[in-house]
Write a protein that holds these residues in place. Structure first.
Motif, PDB file in Angstrom:
ATOM      1  N   VAL A 156       0.831  -1.199   0.000  1.00 43.01           N
ATOM      2  CA  VAL A 156       0.000   0.000   0.000  1.00 43.01           C
ATOM      3  C   VAL A 156       0.866   1.250   0.000  1.00 43.01           C
ATOM      4  CG1 VAL A 156      -1.649   1.357   1.360  1.00 43.01           C
ATOM      5  CG2 VAL A 156      -2.003  -1.098   1.073  1.00 43.01           C
ATOM      6  N   ARG A 157       1.893   1.275   0.833  1.00 43.70           N
ATOM      7  CA  ARG A 157       2.767   2.447   0.905  1.00 43.70           C
ATOM      8  C   ARG A 157       3.520   2.646  -0.399  1.00 43.70           C
ATOM      9  NH1 ARG A 157       6.554   2.450   5.890  1.00 43.70           N
ATOM     10  NH2 ARG A 157       6.932   4.539   5.023  1.00 43.70           N
ATOM     11  N   ARG A 158       3.980   1.558  -0.984  1.00 44.91           N
ATOM     12  CA  ARG A 158       4.751   1.664  -2.225  1.00 44.91           C
ATOM     13  C   ARG A 158       3.887   2.217  -3.350  1.00 44.91           C
ATOM     14  NH1 ARG A 158       5.603  -1.209  -6.756  1.00 44.91           N
ATOM     15  NH2 ARG A 158       4.168  -2.867  -6.129  1.00 44.91           N
ATOM     16  N   ARG A 159       2.681   1.698  -3.475  1.00 45.77           N
ATOM     17  CA  ARG A 159       1.807   2.159  -4.553  1.00 45.77           C
ATOM     18  C   ARG A 159       1.261   3.555  -4.275  1.00 45.77           C
ATOM     19  NH1 ARG A 159       0.074  -1.851  -8.261  1.00 45.77           N
ATOM     20  NH2 ARG A 159       0.867  -3.935  -7.752  1.00 45.77           N
ATOM     21  N   VAL A 207      -2.939   6.905   6.073  1.00 49.45           N
ATOM     22  CA  VAL A 207      -2.452   5.616   6.551  1.00 49.45           C
ATOM     23  C   VAL A 207      -1.999   5.820   7.989  1.00 49.45           C
ATOM     24  CG1 VAL A 207      -0.771   3.761   6.253  1.00 49.45           C
ATOM     25  CG2 VAL A 207      -1.696   4.927   4.240  1.00 49.45           C
ATOM     26  N   ASP A 208      -2.553   5.057   8.907  1.00 48.49           N
ATOM     27  CA  ASP A 208      -2.239   5.242  10.326  1.00 48.49           C
ATOM     28  C   ASP A 208      -0.756   4.983  10.580  1.00 48.49           C
ATOM     29  OD1 ASP A 208      -2.694   5.858  12.936  1.00 48.49           O
ATOM     30  OD2 ASP A 208      -4.157   4.277  13.315  1.00 48.49           O
ATOM     31  N   ASN A 209      -0.273   5.495  11.725  1.00 52.18           N
ATOM     32  CA  ASN A 209       1.155   5.390  12.033  1.00 52.18           C
ATOM     33  C   ASN A 209       1.493   4.214  12.943  1.00 52.18           C
ATOM     34  OD1 ASN A 209       0.041   6.290  14.406  1.00 52.18           O
ATOM     35  ND2 ASN A 209       1.313   8.112  14.606  1.00 52.18           N
ATOM     36  N   GLY A 213      -3.782  -7.177  14.189  1.00 53.99           N
ATOM     37  CA  GLY A 213      -2.807  -7.321  13.116  1.00 53.99           C
ATOM     38  C   GLY A 213      -3.190  -6.564  11.863  1.00 53.99           C
ATOM     39  N   THR A 214      -3.907  -5.454  12.022  1.00 52.80           N
ATOM     40  CA  THR A 214      -4.341  -4.659  10.874  1.00 52.80           C
ATOM     41  C   THR A 214      -3.841  -3.229  11.013  1.00 52.80           C
ATOM     42  OG1 THR A 214      -6.445  -4.094  11.954  1.00 52.80           O
ATOM     43  CG2 THR A 214      -6.414  -6.044  10.518  1.00 52.80           C
ATOM     44  N   ILE A 215      -3.832  -2.536   9.885  1.00 57.03           N
ATOM     45  CA  ILE A 215      -3.474  -1.121   9.855  1.00 57.03           C
ATOM     46  C   ILE A 215      -4.702  -0.346   9.385  1.00 57.03           C
ATOM     47  CG2 ILE A 215      -2.547  -1.341   7.509  1.00 57.03           C
ATOM     48  CD1 ILE A 215      -1.078   1.002  10.145  1.00 57.03           C
ATOM     49  N   GLN A 216      -4.982   0.757  10.046  1.00 57.90           N
ATOM     50  CA  GLN A 216      -6.151   1.548   9.707  1.00 57.90           C
ATOM     51  C   GLN A 216      -5.831   2.514   8.574  1.00 57.90           C
ATOM     52  OE1 GLN A 216      -9.376   1.607  10.849  1.00 57.90           O
ATOM     53  NE2 GLN A 216      -8.978  -0.195  12.128  1.00 57.90           N
ATOM     54  N   LEU A 217      -6.687   2.519   7.554  1.00 61.55           N
ATOM     55  CA  LEU A 217      -6.583   3.444   6.439  1.00 61.55           C
ATOM     56  C   LEU A 217      -7.841   4.302   6.387  1.00 61.55           C
ATOM     57  CD1 LEU A 217      -5.278   1.030   3.642  1.00 61.55           C
ATOM     58  CD2 LEU A 217      -3.971   2.190   5.407  1.00 61.55           C
ATOM     59  N   LYS A 218      -7.738   5.395   5.651  1.00 64.65           N
ATOM     60  CA  LYS A 218      -8.901   6.271   5.519  1.00 64.65           C
ATOM     61  C   LYS A 218      -8.977   6.761   4.076  1.00 64.65           C
ATOM     62  CE  LYS A 218      -9.600   9.219   8.820  1.00 64.65           C
ATOM     63  NZ  LYS A 218      -9.483  10.439   9.669  1.00 64.65           N
ATOM     64  N   ALA A 219     -10.182   6.717   3.538  1.00 65.39           N
ATOM     65  CA  ALA A 219     -10.441   7.224   2.192  1.00 65.39           C
ATOM     66  C   ALA A 219     -11.410   8.392   2.286  1.00 65.39           C
ATOM     67  CB  ALA A 219     -11.031   6.132   1.304  1.00 65.39           C
ATOM     68  N   THR A 220     -11.265   9.321   1.351  1.00 63.72           N
ATOM     69  CA  THR A 220     -12.175  10.467   1.276  1.00 63.72           C
ATOM     70  C   THR A 220     -13.045  10.328   0.039  1.00 63.72           C
ATOM     71  OG1 THR A 220     -10.625  11.918   2.436  1.00 63.72           O
ATOM     72  CG2 THR A 220     -12.337  12.972   1.121  1.00 63.72           C
ATOM     73  N   VAL A 221     -14.355  10.447   0.235  1.00 65.79           N
ATOM     74  CA  VAL A 221     -15.345  10.304  -0.840  1.00 65.79           C
ATOM     75  C   VAL A 221     -16.093  11.619  -0.985  1.00 65.79           C
ATOM     76  CG1 VAL A 221     -17.346   8.989  -1.650  1.00 65.79           C
ATOM     77  CG2 VAL A 221     -15.574   7.863  -0.301  1.00 65.79           C
ATOM     78  N   ASP A 222     -16.368  12.007  -2.229  1.00 68.66           N
ATOM     79  CA  ASP A 222     -17.049  13.281  -2.484  1.00 68.66           C
ATOM     80  C   ASP A 222     -18.416  13.340  -1.802  1.00 68.66           C
ATOM     81  OD1 ASP A 222     -19.051  14.761  -4.760  1.00 68.66           O
ATOM     82  OD2 ASP A 222     -17.271  15.857  -4.090  1.00 68.66           O
ATOM     83  N   ASN A 223     -19.206  12.287  -1.926  1.00 68.18           N
ATOM     84  CA  ASN A 223     -20.518  12.172  -1.271  1.00 68.18           C
ATOM     85  C   ASN A 223     -21.425  13.359  -1.573  1.00 68.18           C
ATOM     86  OD1 ASN A 223     -22.257  10.610   0.363  1.00 68.18           O
ATOM     87  ND2 ASN A 223     -21.863  11.902   2.138  1.00 68.18           N
ATOM     88  N   ALA A 224     -21.414  13.787  -2.843  1.00 64.92           N
ATOM     89  CA  ALA A 224     -22.224  14.944  -3.223  1.00 64.92           C
ATOM     90  C   ALA A 224     -23.718  14.681  -3.017  1.00 64.92           C
ATOM     91  CB  ALA A 224     -21.952  15.320  -4.674  1.00 64.92           C
ATOM     92  N   ASP A 225     -24.146  13.428  -3.133  1.00 68.77           N
ATOM     93  CA  ASP A 225     -25.567  13.103  -2.963  1.00 68.77           C
ATOM     94  C   ASP A 225     -25.948  12.855  -1.509  1.00 68.77           C
ATOM     95  OD1 ASP A 225     -24.234  10.736  -2.535  1.00 68.77           O
ATOM     96  OD2 ASP A 225     -25.523   9.526  -3.834  1.00 68.77           O
TER      97      ASP A 225
END
Length: 371
Positions: free
Chosen positions: A214-217, A242-244, A251-263
């Protein structure tokens, strides 16, 4: 009955027994071709929708809530008036401060003129140096008082402005906590909570073994994220966080995505299906409806050129919309049954239904597709 007749009856009965049961008719099925194509390489996860920002609106001044300018659950714009606190005490304070300012401005002007006159008179020895110094000190004192009065007026005007509470963000208002007529304390009581709905964030975990990829890409470019809500509606976003630290419990890493959510379709606290797209790869793809589950695992019915089917065990890698990526068990170009599997057994004859329900020809297997 003669012996010849008995012999004929016996021979006829034996002939029927040797013929056996009639063949079963072909089973009508729907089919699709397994395709070798470029398929998205996604990490699937369950995520939670979070407001981009959450604001607890409080009053900066104490007093009675005179008016609420919005309805519960309403969308409010940044800068819109939300509440009015009784402004009269602050108006009175401002008027008093402005009156003192006017009085002290007169005194300061008079002291300044007096010091200017003494400056001319002391040069002619008409007044003593001590008198001149006293006049100068009085002028500076009145000037300082004037500055203090101006600051008091500015503070009183600021306190009066706080009596009108504006929305700090574009967001959706929650339930009213304080209503008109209630008294509130400065910076104490929460009046309402605002959630910023557009854009909106989706937090989701991925296994720690994918962190490096994930970090590489992500370093090479923005990663796309697809978010599918409980109603099946998909929305696109991008990875923004990407959480620190890795959670040692899961055994997981927390990620966050941003969505426009115009509707405004995504709602804070909602559970959604998330697909983090790391790239694409060549793979065998088939409709998800072709895959059946049994005691030995997943399998599909493959239609052979002689219009019979064989049961083929497969290994499903992941879902891609209404399709699945097959890691093992199928080759591109093979024909699989997508509907009618309940009546099938290995070796059964089939007839393929066209889109209108009429029989259709069996697609020919691609070269090298038959196993």
């Amino acid at each position: 009955m003669t012996a010849v007749g008995l012999l004929a009856i016996t021979a006829g009965a034996c002939g029927k027994k040797d013929a056996g049961p009639p063949p079963k008719p072909p089973v009508p099925v729907s089919v699709a071709a397994a395709r070798r194509e470029s398929a998205p390489l996604d990490l699937a996860a369950t995520g939670t929708v979070e407001a981009k920002s959450t604001v607890e609106v409080r009053s900066r001044v104490g007093g009675e809530v005179m008016r609420v300018h919005f309805r519960e659950g309403e969308e409010v714009r940044r800068g819109a008036v939300l509440f009015t606190i009784d402004p009269r005490p602050f108006q009175t304070t401002l008027a008093s401060a402005q009156a003192r300012l006017l009085r002290d401005r007169v005194l300061a002007d008079n002291a300044a003129r007096q010091a200017a006159r003494y400056h001319e008179l002391v040069a002619k020895d008409f007044v003593t140096k001590e008198q001149y110094d006293a006049a100068e000190a009085e002028a500076r004192s009145q000037k300082a008082n004037l500055a203090a009065d101006e600051a008091t007026v500015a503070d009183a005007r600021l306190q009066l402005s706080y009596a009108t509470i504006h929305s700090p963000v574009d967001g959706r208002a929650g339930a009213l906590i304080v209503h008109a007529g209630n008294n509130v304390k400065a910076n104490d009581d929460t009046l309402v909570v605002l959630h910023q709905m557009a854009p909106i964030d989706v937090r989701f975990p991925v296994p720690q073994q994918y962190l490096g990829e994930v970090r590489r890409r992500a370093a090479a470019g923005q990663l796309a994220v697809e978010v599918r809500d409980s109603g099946g509606v998909s929305r696109n976003g991008s990875l923004t966080f990407v959480d620190n630290a890795i959670d040692p419990q899961t055994g997981t890493i927390q990620l966050k995505a941003t969505v426009d959510n115009a509707d405004r379709g995504l709602w804070p606290g909602e559970l959604v299906n998330v697909a983090l797209r790391l790239g694409e790869e060549q793979a065998v793809v088939t409709p998800e409806s072709a895959v059946q589950s049994g005691q030995q695992g997943d399998y599909v019915f493959v239609v052979k050129p002689d219009q019979t089917v064989e049961s083929r065990p497969v290994k499903v890698a992941r879902s891609v919309g209404d399709d699945v990526v097959i890691a093992e068990g199928l080759e591109g170009g093979e024909t699989v049954v997508t509907d009618g599997q309940l009546r099938l057994v290995p070796g059964a004859k089939v007839t393929i239904k066209a889109s209108g329900g009429a029989p259709a020809a069996v697609p020919a297997a691609a070269p090298g597709g038959e196993r």
